[in-house]
Design a protein around this motif. Structure first.
Motif, PDB file in Angstrom:
ATOM      1  N   PRO A   1      55.161  26.746  17.989  1.00 57.62           N
ATOM      2  CA  PRO A   1      56.617  26.634  18.155  1.00 57.62           C
ATOM      3  C   PRO A   1      57.160  27.720  19.082  1.00 57.62           C
ATOM      4  CG  PRO A   1      56.106  27.679  16.058  1.00 57.62           C
ATOM      5  CD  PRO A   1      54.788  27.281  16.666  1.00 57.62           C
ATOM      6  N   TRP A   2      58.306  27.437  19.715  1.00 53.83           N
ATOM      7  CA  TRP A   2      58.961  28.378  20.617  1.00 53.83           C
ATOM      8  C   TRP A   2      60.106  29.111  19.939  1.00 53.83           C
ATOM      9  CZ3 TRP A   2      57.299  29.043  25.682  1.00 53.83           C
ATOM     10  CH2 TRP A   2      56.421  28.074  26.193  1.00 53.83           C
TER      11      TRP A   2
ATOM     12  N   VAL B   1      56.314  32.030  18.476  1.00 52.35           N
ATOM     13  CA  VAL B   1      57.776  31.927  18.569  1.00 52.35           C
ATOM     14  C   VAL B   1      58.293  33.061  19.458  1.00 52.35           C
ATOM     15  CG1 VAL B   1      59.935  32.201  17.278  1.00 52.35           C
ATOM     16  CG2 VAL B   1      58.121  30.737  16.376  1.00 52.35           C
ATOM     17  N   LEU B   2      59.209  32.729  20.380  1.00 54.86           N
ATOM     18  CA  LEU B   2      59.765  33.738  21.288  1.00 54.86           C
ATOM     19  C   LEU B   2      61.231  34.052  20.978  1.00 54.86           C
ATOM     20  CD1 LEU B   2      58.245  32.486  24.678  1.00 54.86           C
ATOM     21  CD2 LEU B   2      57.435  34.362  23.246  1.00 54.86           C
ATOM     22  N   HIS B   3      61.984  33.025  20.590  1.00 57.84           N
ATOM     23  CA  HIS B   3      63.412  33.197  20.310  1.00 57.84           C
ATOM     24  C   HIS B   3      63.687  33.035  18.824  1.00 57.84           C
ATOM     25  CE1 HIS B   3      64.352  32.173  24.607  1.00 57.84           C
ATOM     26  NE2 HIS B   3      65.363  32.973  24.392  1.00 57.84           N
TER      27      HIS B   3
ATOM     28  N   HIS C   1      67.210  32.604  16.335  1.00 55.01           N
ATOM     29  CA  HIS C   1      68.653  32.520  16.218  1.00 55.01           C
ATOM     30  C   HIS C   1      69.023  32.962  14.811  1.00 55.01           C
ATOM     31  CE1 HIS C   1      68.562  30.346  19.998  1.00 55.01           C
ATOM     32  NE2 HIS C   1      67.519  29.704  19.508  1.00 55.01           N
TER      33      HIS C   1
ATOM     34  N   GLY D   1      58.869  41.341  18.027  1.00 53.03           N
ATOM     35  CA  GLY D   1      58.735  40.894  19.416  1.00 53.03           C
ATOM     36  C   GLY D   1      59.603  39.701  19.751  1.00 53.03           C
TER      37      GLY D   1
ATOM     38  N   TYR E   1      63.083  37.535  20.648  1.00 57.88           N
ATOM     39  CA  TYR E   1      64.376  37.605  21.319  1.00 57.88           C
ATOM     40  C   TYR E   1      65.416  37.157  20.303  1.00 57.88           C
ATOM     41  CZ  TYR E   1      67.785  37.230  25.098  1.00 57.88           C
ATOM     42  OH  TYR E   1      68.876  37.414  25.917  1.00 57.88           O
TER      43      TYR E   1
ATOM     44  N   GLN F   1      69.209  36.248  18.939  1.00 62.94           N
ATOM     45  CA  GLN F   1      70.589  35.832  19.224  1.00 62.94           C
ATOM     46  C   GLN F   1      71.339  35.691  17.909  1.00 62.94           C
ATOM     47  OE1 GLN F   1      72.526  33.317  22.336  1.00 62.94           O
ATOM     48  NE2 GLN F   1      71.926  31.676  20.962  1.00 62.94           N
TER      49      GLN F   1
ATOM     50  N   HIS G   1      69.839  40.990  21.220  1.00 61.04           N
ATOM     51  CA  HIS G   1      69.827  40.629  22.642  1.00 61.04           C
ATOM     52  C   HIS G   1      71.036  39.828  23.096  1.00 61.04           C
ATOM     53  CE1 HIS G   1      65.489  41.307  21.719  1.00 61.04           C
ATOM     54  NE2 HIS G   1      65.579  41.966  22.852  1.00 61.04           N
ATOM     55  N   SER G   2      71.565  38.960  22.253  1.00 58.41           N
ATOM     56  CA  SER G   2      72.691  38.145  22.712  1.00 58.41           C
ATOM     57  C   SER G   2      73.495  37.607  21.531  1.00 58.41           C
ATOM     58  CB  SER G   2      72.219  36.993  23.603  1.00 58.41           C
ATOM     59  OG  SER G   2      71.663  35.958  22.848  1.00 58.41           O
TER      60      SER G   2
ATOM     61  N   GLN H   1      76.126  34.368  20.216  1.00 61.38           N
ATOM     62  CA  GLN H   1      76.808  33.085  20.375  1.00 61.38           C
ATOM     63  C   GLN H   1      77.945  33.021  19.370  1.00 61.38           C
ATOM     64  OE1 GLN H   1      74.762  29.041  20.712  1.00 61.38           O
ATOM     65  NE2 GLN H   1      75.860  28.813  18.794  1.00 61.38           N
TER      66      GLN H   1
END
Lengths: 87, 367
Positions: free
Chosen positions: B7-8, B55-57, B59, B82, B84, B86, B108-109, B111
């Motif tokens: 999964p991403w 997994v990279l992101h 939420h 590690g 990212y 949000q 990092h960000s 929403q």
């Protein structure tokens, strides 16, 4: 933006990372993963808002002779800027 | 069986508690109680396992994640793993000190949800005064140089304000705006009649988006999520079942899609009982609609089966009672008439039921 004064930088929140599970380098942005091929990560590591495109090209061609041509680097940076991956 | 691609993205529903009461919310009607939420340490382990899998992101979402007092520790754990990170927030509770703690943790960000461009109408849709909190939150996020995305769930009560919403995104210096027509799950499904837009509203909205996308004087990334009830084309839900993303709910239940708790007999696995790699690769729940072998006709012979994956399983269940049928949103689906009649029903008089936790006789902390 002109190539002589532009100092490319990753946008806020941009993160360079190694994606170990898939054996690749990536640029992470909100909602986006940009897979980096070849010497792309090395180029982006120099995009710190301090170096001009010429600086970046000089550094890369000195450190890695034959790895990338100046016009390819400039083209790559322009393309990433158009895609919102550089500012 | 070959091992599925990793999964991403991980949607971490940290809590179902929320100060807002939006009737379009896709959280389940039965909201998870605060007393059963995963601990800080459990979430940290989830983030580590997810990152190790690929997994990279992540939420950090909810409900309202700011209602987790350990949100800075959770963020730090995700960053250390590690990932990212949000933050997906209503903005309510995002004080200067709170944001600074999150920035220190490596966030990092952000929403930010907005319900309408008009403050009183935004507050009405949200079920509480919150517009000014959002405005202040947006300012803070930009001051801290974090990327700011604005998310608007669209429906009949705010579609006409699209131009003003885009203007607001520019005024708030947002980097992105996601204009997402309501997907009818959870509370949104309960309120479907009251939220259903008209064909005219949607046509006008699509034209507005097209006009804004042509503007070269602004740097605003505009995402327009089409309403699948009207397009005749099913959405490629989650990029395929168990293909791209996973959701962990507040109590540790792991789902292929945030709405999948509604699918009967799914026997959804939980991180308290199984490691994430087993859940992703081997659990019956994640393999149930993975790939194309499960597909019924007409999907199995369709040229688009690897583009839309048969649409959404949760929607197929909601509208036909059978999660393995072709998503009725598809114009080729045997049940497509179900959706066309819902999309053209006159819904002007329906009232919105506000999202709230189920009333209980015993009191619990928070919520």
């Amino acid at each position: 933006m002109t190539a002589t004064v532009w100092r490319p930088a990753l946008p806020p929140g941009g993160l360079l990372r190694t994606d170990a599970a898939r054996g690749q380098e990536v640029l992470l942005l909100p909602e986006r993963v940009v897979v980096l091929h070849g010497s792309a990560r090395r180029v982006l590591e120099l995009c710190d808002g301090q170096h001009t495109v010429d600086d970046i090209t000089t550094q890369l061609t000195q450190q890695h002779p034959g790895s990338a041509r100046a016009e390819d680097i400039a083209h790559f940076l322009t393309r990433l800027h158009a895609q919102g991956c550089l500012q | 069986m070959t091992t599925p691609a990793p999964p991403w993205a991980l949607l971490a529903e940290l809590t179902h508690a929320c100060p807002l009461h939006c009737g379009y919310c896709s959280n389940p009607l039965e909201l998870t109680r605060r007393s059963t939420e995963l601990s800080t340490q459990r979430w940290a382990e989830v983030f580590r396992q997810a990152a190790a899998m690929g997994v990279l992101h992540t939420h950090l979402s909810g409900g309202e994640p700011l209602l987790r007092e350990d949100l800075d520790a959770l963020t730090r754990a995700a960053v250390d793993a590690g990932l990212y990170t949000q933050l997906v927030t209503s903005g309510v509770g995002l004080s200067t000190s709170r944001l600074d703690d999150l920035v220190d943790a490596g966030l990092h960000s952000v929403q930010l949800s907005v319900q309408h461009a008009d403050p009183p109408l935004s507050d009405t849709i949200a079920g509480r005064a919150s517009f000014r909190n959002k405005e202040a939150a947006a300012q803070l996020v930009k001051q801290r140089r974090l990327p700011l995305g604005i998310n608007v769930v669209l429906h009949r009560h705010n579609l006409d304000a699209l131009d003003d919403l885009l203007q607001l995104a520019v005024a708030w210096q947002a980097d992105r705006i996601e204009l997402a027509n309501t997907q009818f799950y959870g509370w949104g499904l309960l309120n479907r009649a009251a939220l259903m837009p008209s064909h005219e509203q949607l046509a006008d909205a699509a034209a507005t988006v097209a006009r804004w996308r042509q503007r070269t004087d602004i740097e605003l990334d505009i995402t327009w999520v089409e309403p699948d009830y009207f397009t005749g084309v099913p959405k490629p839900c989650m990029g395929g079942w168990g293909a791209v993303s996973l959701t962990v709910t507040p109590d540790g239940t792991v789902l292929p899609c945030p709405a999948a708790a509604s699918v009967p007999g799914l026997d959804a696995p939980n991180v308290l009982e199984h490691p994430l790699p087993w859940i992703w690769n081997e659990s019956p729940a994640f393999n149930r609609y993975r790939g194309t072998d499960w597909m019924p006709s007409p999907c199995r012979d369709c040229a688009h089966k690897n583009e839309d994956f048969g649409g959404c399983r949760c929607q197929a269940f909601a509208l036909t009672g059978d999660a393995s049928r072709t998503d009725p949103a598809c114009s080729l689906a045997p049940d497509h008439d179900v959706i066309t009649s819902l999309a053209s029903a006159d819904s002007a008089s329906a009232e919105v039921v506000r999202r709230r936790p189920t009333r209980r006789s015993t009191s619990t902390v928070g919520g």
